[in-house]
Design an enzyme around this catalytic site. Sequence first.
Site, PDB file in Angstrom:
ATOM      1  N   SER A 197      -3.056  -5.214 -39.972  1.00 47.25           N
ATOM      2  CA  SER A 197      -4.492  -5.500 -39.998  1.00 47.25           C
ATOM      3  C   SER A 197      -5.129  -5.055 -41.317  1.00 47.25           C
ATOM      4  O   SER A 197      -6.209  -5.508 -41.671  1.00 47.25           O
ATOM      5  CB  SER A 197      -5.194  -4.805 -38.830  1.00 47.25           C
ATOM      6  OG  SER A 197      -4.984  -3.412 -38.907  1.00 47.25           O
ATOM      7  N   SER A 220      -0.832  -3.877 -36.202  1.00 51.12           N
ATOM      8  CA  SER A 220       0.093  -3.836 -37.327  1.00 51.12           C
ATOM      9  C   SER A 220      -0.274  -4.975 -38.283  1.00 51.12           C
ATOM     10  O   SER A 220      -0.489  -6.101 -37.851  1.00 51.12           O
ATOM     11  CB  SER A 220       1.527  -4.025 -36.811  1.00 51.12           C
ATOM     12  OG  SER A 220       2.406  -4.154 -37.895  1.00 51.12           O
ATOM     13  N   SER A 240      -2.246   3.377 -33.213  1.00 55.53           N
ATOM     14  CA  SER A 240      -2.855   4.124 -32.091  1.00 55.53           C
ATOM     15  C   SER A 240      -3.560   3.204 -31.094  1.00 55.53           C
ATOM     16  O   SER A 240      -4.779   3.165 -31.020  1.00 55.53           O
ATOM     17  CB  SER A 240      -3.808   5.211 -32.582  1.00 55.53           C
ATOM     18  OG  SER A 240      -4.665   4.761 -33.598  1.00 55.53           O
ATOM     19  N   SER A 257      -3.575   0.554 -43.955  1.00 50.47           N
ATOM     20  CA  SER A 257      -3.042   1.327 -45.076  1.00 50.47           C
ATOM     21  C   SER A 257      -3.615   0.841 -46.399  1.00 50.47           C
ATOM     22  O   SER A 257      -3.924   1.640 -47.286  1.00 50.47           O
ATOM     23  CB  SER A 257      -1.525   1.229 -45.123  1.00 50.47           C
ATOM     24  OG  SER A 257      -1.005   1.557 -43.869  1.00 50.47           O
ATOM     25  N   ASP A 259       6.210   1.180  12.602  1.00 56.60           N
ATOM     26  CA  ASP A 259       6.611   0.789  13.952  1.00 56.60           C
ATOM     27  C   ASP A 259       7.125   1.916  14.827  1.00 56.60           C
ATOM     28  O   ASP A 259       7.670   1.682  15.889  1.00 56.60           O
ATOM     29  CB  ASP A 259       7.671  -0.335  13.925  1.00 56.60           C
ATOM     30  CG  ASP A 259       7.025  -1.683  13.665  1.00 56.60           C
ATOM     31  OD1 ASP A 259       5.786  -1.760  13.757  1.00 56.60           O
ATOM     32  OD2 ASP A 259       7.754  -2.640  13.371  1.00 56.60           O
ATOM     33  N   ASP A 260       6.971   3.139  14.384  1.00 57.01           N
ATOM     34  CA  ASP A 260       7.346   4.259  15.253  1.00 57.01           C
ATOM     35  C   ASP A 260       6.368   4.398  16.409  1.00 57.01           C
ATOM     36  O   ASP A 260       6.654   5.043  17.401  1.00 57.01           O
ATOM     37  CB  ASP A 260       7.365   5.581  14.470  1.00 57.01           C
ATOM     38  CG  ASP A 260       8.635   5.728  13.656  1.00 57.01           C
ATOM     39  OD1 ASP A 260       9.543   4.897  13.841  1.00 57.01           O
ATOM     40  OD2 ASP A 260       8.713   6.659  12.846  1.00 57.01           O
TER      41      ASP A 260
HETATM   42  N1  GDP Z   1       8.702   0.804  24.538  1.00 54.68           N
HETATM   43  C1  GDP Z   1       7.847   1.447  23.751  1.00 54.68           C
HETATM   44  N2  GDP Z   1       7.273   0.770  22.725  1.00 54.68           N
HETATM   45  C2  GDP Z   1       6.387   1.427  21.945  1.00 54.68           C
HETATM   46  C3  GDP Z   1       6.063   2.787  22.168  1.00 54.68           C
HETATM   47  N3  GDP Z   1       5.149   3.164  21.226  1.00 54.68           N
HETATM   48  C4  GDP Z   1       4.910   2.071  20.458  1.00 54.68           C
HETATM   49  N4  GDP Z   1       5.654   1.017  20.877  1.00 54.68           N
HETATM   50  C5  GDP Z   1       5.694  -0.336  20.300  1.00 54.68           C
HETATM   51  O1  GDP Z   1       6.197  -0.227  18.964  1.00 54.68           O
HETATM   52  C6  GDP Z   1       5.564  -1.197  18.119  1.00 54.68           C
HETATM   53  C7  GDP Z   1       4.947  -0.537  16.890  1.00 54.68           C
HETATM   54  O2  GDP Z   1       3.889   0.318  17.277  1.00 54.68           O
HETATM   55  P1  GDP Z   1       2.679   0.686  16.290  1.00 54.68           P
HETATM   56  O3  GDP Z   1       1.824   1.638  17.030  1.00 54.68           O
HETATM   57  O4  GDP Z   1       2.053  -0.522  15.714  1.00 54.68           O
HETATM   58  O5  GDP Z   1       3.465   1.459  15.151  1.00 54.68           O
HETATM   59  P2  GDP Z   1       2.965   2.112  13.779  1.00 54.68           P
HETATM   60  O6  GDP Z   1       3.434   1.198  12.709  1.00 54.68           O
HETATM   61  O7  GDP Z   1       3.673   3.425  13.730  1.00 54.68           O
HETATM   62  O8  GDP Z   1       1.497   2.285  13.851  1.00 54.68           O
HETATM   63  C8  GDP Z   1       4.544  -1.905  18.979  1.00 54.68           C
HETATM   64  O9  GDP Z   1       5.088  -3.140  19.406  1.00 54.68           O
HETATM   65  C9  GDP Z   1       4.322  -0.960  20.157  1.00 54.68           C
HETATM   66  O10 GDP Z   1       3.921  -1.625  21.312  1.00 54.68           O
HETATM   67  C10 GDP Z   1       6.720   3.474  23.262  1.00 54.68           C
HETATM   68  O11 GDP Z   1       6.510   4.656  23.510  1.00 54.68           O
HETATM   69  N5  GDP Z   1       7.601   2.755  24.001  1.00 54.68           N
END
Ligand code: GDP
Lengths: 304, 628
Positions: free
Chosen positions: B467, B465, B537, B470, B30-31
């Site tokens: 079987s 074991s 084994s 020996s 979600d980054d």
């Molecule tokens: N506000 C805002 N939300 C973002 C941004 N980039 C991604 N999101 C939101 O963060 C969530 C996860 O993004 P995603 O691309 O699926 O993340 P991934 O898991 O790193 O691939 C989604 O709901 C996007 O819409 C940003 O720059 N600003």
Amino acid sequence: MQIDSSASRHLDHLEAEAIHIMREVVATCSKPVMLYSIGKDSSVLLHLALKAFYPAKLPFPLLHVDTTWKFQEMTAFRDRIAKELDLDLLVHINQDGVKEGVGPFSHGSSHHTHVMKTLALRQALDHHRFDAAFGGARRDEEASRAKERIFSFRSANHVWDPKNQRPEMWKIYNTRVQASESVRVFPLSNWTELDIWQYIAREKIEIVPLYLAKERPVVERDGTIIMKDDDRMELLPGETLQMRMVRFRTLGCYPLTGGVESTASTLEGIVQEMFLSRTSEREGRMIDRDEHASMERKKREGYF
Amino acid sequence: MSEAVAERALKPPAQDDVTMLRFLTCGSVDDGKSTLIGRLLFDSKQIFEDQLVKLESDSKHKGNAAGDTDFALLVDGLEAEREQGITIDVAYRFFSTPKRRFVVADCPGHEQYTRNMATGASTADLAVVLIDARKGVLQQTRRHAHIVSLLGIRQVVLAVNKIDLVGHDKSVFDTICADFAAFSKDLGFEDVVAIPISARFGDNVVDRSNKMPWYDGPSLLGHLDQVLPKRSRQDGPLRFPIQYVNRPNLDFRGFCGTIAQGSVTIGDTITVARSGQSTKVVRIINGFEDVERATFDNSVTLVLEDEVELARGNMLVSPDDRPHVADQVAAHLVWFDQKPLIPGREYILRTECTQVVATVTTLKHRLDVNSLAKISVNSLEQNEIGVVNLSLQEEIPFDGYSDCPETGCFVIIDRMTNATAAAGMISFPLRRASNIHRQAMLVDKKARSEIKRQKSVVLWFTGLSGSGKSTIANLLEQRLTAEGRHTYSLDGDNVRHGLNRDLGFLEGDRVENVRRVAEVGKLMVDAGIITLVSLISPYKADRDMARSLVEADEFIEVFVDTPFEECAARDPKGLYAKAIKGEIKNFTGYDAPYEAPENPELHLKTLGETAAELADTVENYLRNKGYL
Ligand SMILES: Nc1nc2c(ncn2[C@@H]2O[C@H](COP(=O)(O)OP(=O)(O)O)[C@@H](O)[C@H]2O)c(=O)[nH]1
């Protein structure tokens, strides 16, 4: 056609990568085969293979799965190329399907493709006991392809398990398979459609003329332009046969391959169109539209 | 899409030094990785109309905010992950600008998918490390940065995403940059460029944004478009791993491979890595053409002046700067497989162009990817990184990974499943191997066997074991001794009282137990003795290892095949009863697997046969095959 030197060096890299992959398979697998679909990607694949083993002959046969519904020009092209290049070409037709009279008009695209293509391919691979099969798929074609490895393993039942792929590190390919398993190998994984066309132009690779625009007898059905290639296609009420300038971006069974209206009758024209193009090449392939995520399901079943 | 982008996208790429850049994106879930990649594809016009239509319908289908296209949907391909809404595998995407082609490896943020990240990193020139501006540097960030560094990537972009959600605040950005710099100072990055972005709204992704006047650096794409690699792979000593020997007829012998480093010109003197023999290059074939010169990354065929000994797995190299050739190496391993690494067990080590049997002789430590601390351990689990010594069954040519990644990398393959179990990077050769020269002995195995009127062999009895291993072995040994043959018995229980007193029953100990017995068996065969080994084994890999220690005709696998129910009913030592009560754990056949031999030389089905009859079978086999 002019290809600038940057694009050309990029093609050099893709070429070297594909050749490396092919040699790796021949060096380590016991019975490889190249799947030859007669399309542009297959033509590139074949050209690369000839380069990889030059001056020797191709160290593996070509396999064409003939659904009996290919464009006539394709079949003629296939036979001529095989003869001219002195290739070992195997043609396989699913005779069970022929007996049952399976075809796209009578049975629908899904069933036809399953029987005449997917099952037929499995039959041929099982019959010849090939342990490695080259294919021309590219990662840019479709979302699920993007996640497939270059070496894609299939269980004894030809099943692809997307969650259990072998990681591919560097240029090291783990080609080891168990007795009943096989591997599909995609040397063109990293090519895009544009790369393919530029390479065809640079290397002067011969392709089926259907890729180039020409006046052809077509019918518009459900929004798709279908070429009437033989008498097995009957016109529906209200349909008329028209002569239109069309070309095909992919080639398969003629009733399932939509043409696009185009004036690109040369390679330059095609590349120019590509830069302007706003639709992906699979759009013309009717089997994709059938169902959501259909490609991935087909692949798991053993479609190439 | 901005005018500028549309303009750029319409023209084919123009000339430039670096025509292709491969990068990977990493970050926690979600980054915004998928969103970022989707946006790069979208803005560089790689998304077609039909895909957009599908995208919009998919976005709605997922119940996303109306009118807000979810770019992440563009890049998540597999059904399962779409349903879960996360990227679970590495995916490769393509886009281009007028200057360059880009290949993006989209890597997952999950802890358990380190392997996919390492995979993406192995072929990347640069890493884009994504950070959520609200969360800052996380453990995952550290883990990813470390893997990136371990795989030799020296160029990093720190993309501080979702900057819109922190009000485009400079101080948040500065804090994150400082945290990352502090954490990564020992990771060897040569070039870290930090960029504040909003993937969702496109700020600083393709075009510079005007929402952050305090930032005066390039946009992400602006940077990717002009960044240059730190060193050229065309320089440096030649490394040409032999991949395939092309020999269509007696007049042509070409050596095929891809140049891993440096370049080669007709007339160059080059040296065979393993033998040190030198010769000259007389032809270089690239495709259908003869060329003067070939360089890094070209897949070519070389024809040499002399008939040198050269095959797949060897290397052609510069005479004055040669790779190491050794059978003991120190390396880093990133463990991928679910089954943990077991020191002492045999694996396949696969380099670009060869494979050898390898064992980890020492697991020096595990690296904690968060703190970089060295932790001592007995095995490596999935997604762990370790530093090991490896012993190879044969010498191989290689370089240190930091000198030449192509010739310093390898993967580890599980012999049973063929799974790619680990990725490895060689640090340096260990000299030990070259110093122990084997003594060539005058009295040899053959001589020792002959005075005993026999051919020495290991009879390896395997089975559950109880079987009857020996019992049959003892009967057979009595008969052989009676007729004056020279035998010895190695019994599982006996060796555990002495030689293997220090070992328990965990998997690692079991492997070591078998290994020691196998090694003793080998010495016994060398001494000319018919050696009867009775060991459960259970693992095929271990039996194969024992087999591999001796010559092909010196190992007879005898599968004593008694069904589990029968063994449990006999239960001579009362062990089955205990196992079923749960008093013994990891009991073979009950709660630990027994991998039955697939092709044993002798398969003894004991039901309905007496031990004497079965001993007859083995004795007849020995006689028919000329051991007696
Ligand atoms: N506000 C805002 N939300 C973002 C941004 N980039 C991604 N999101 C939101 O963060 C969530 C996860 O993004 P995603 O691309 O699926 O993340 P991934 O898991 O790193 O691939 C989604 O709901 C996007 O819409 C940003 O720059 N600003």
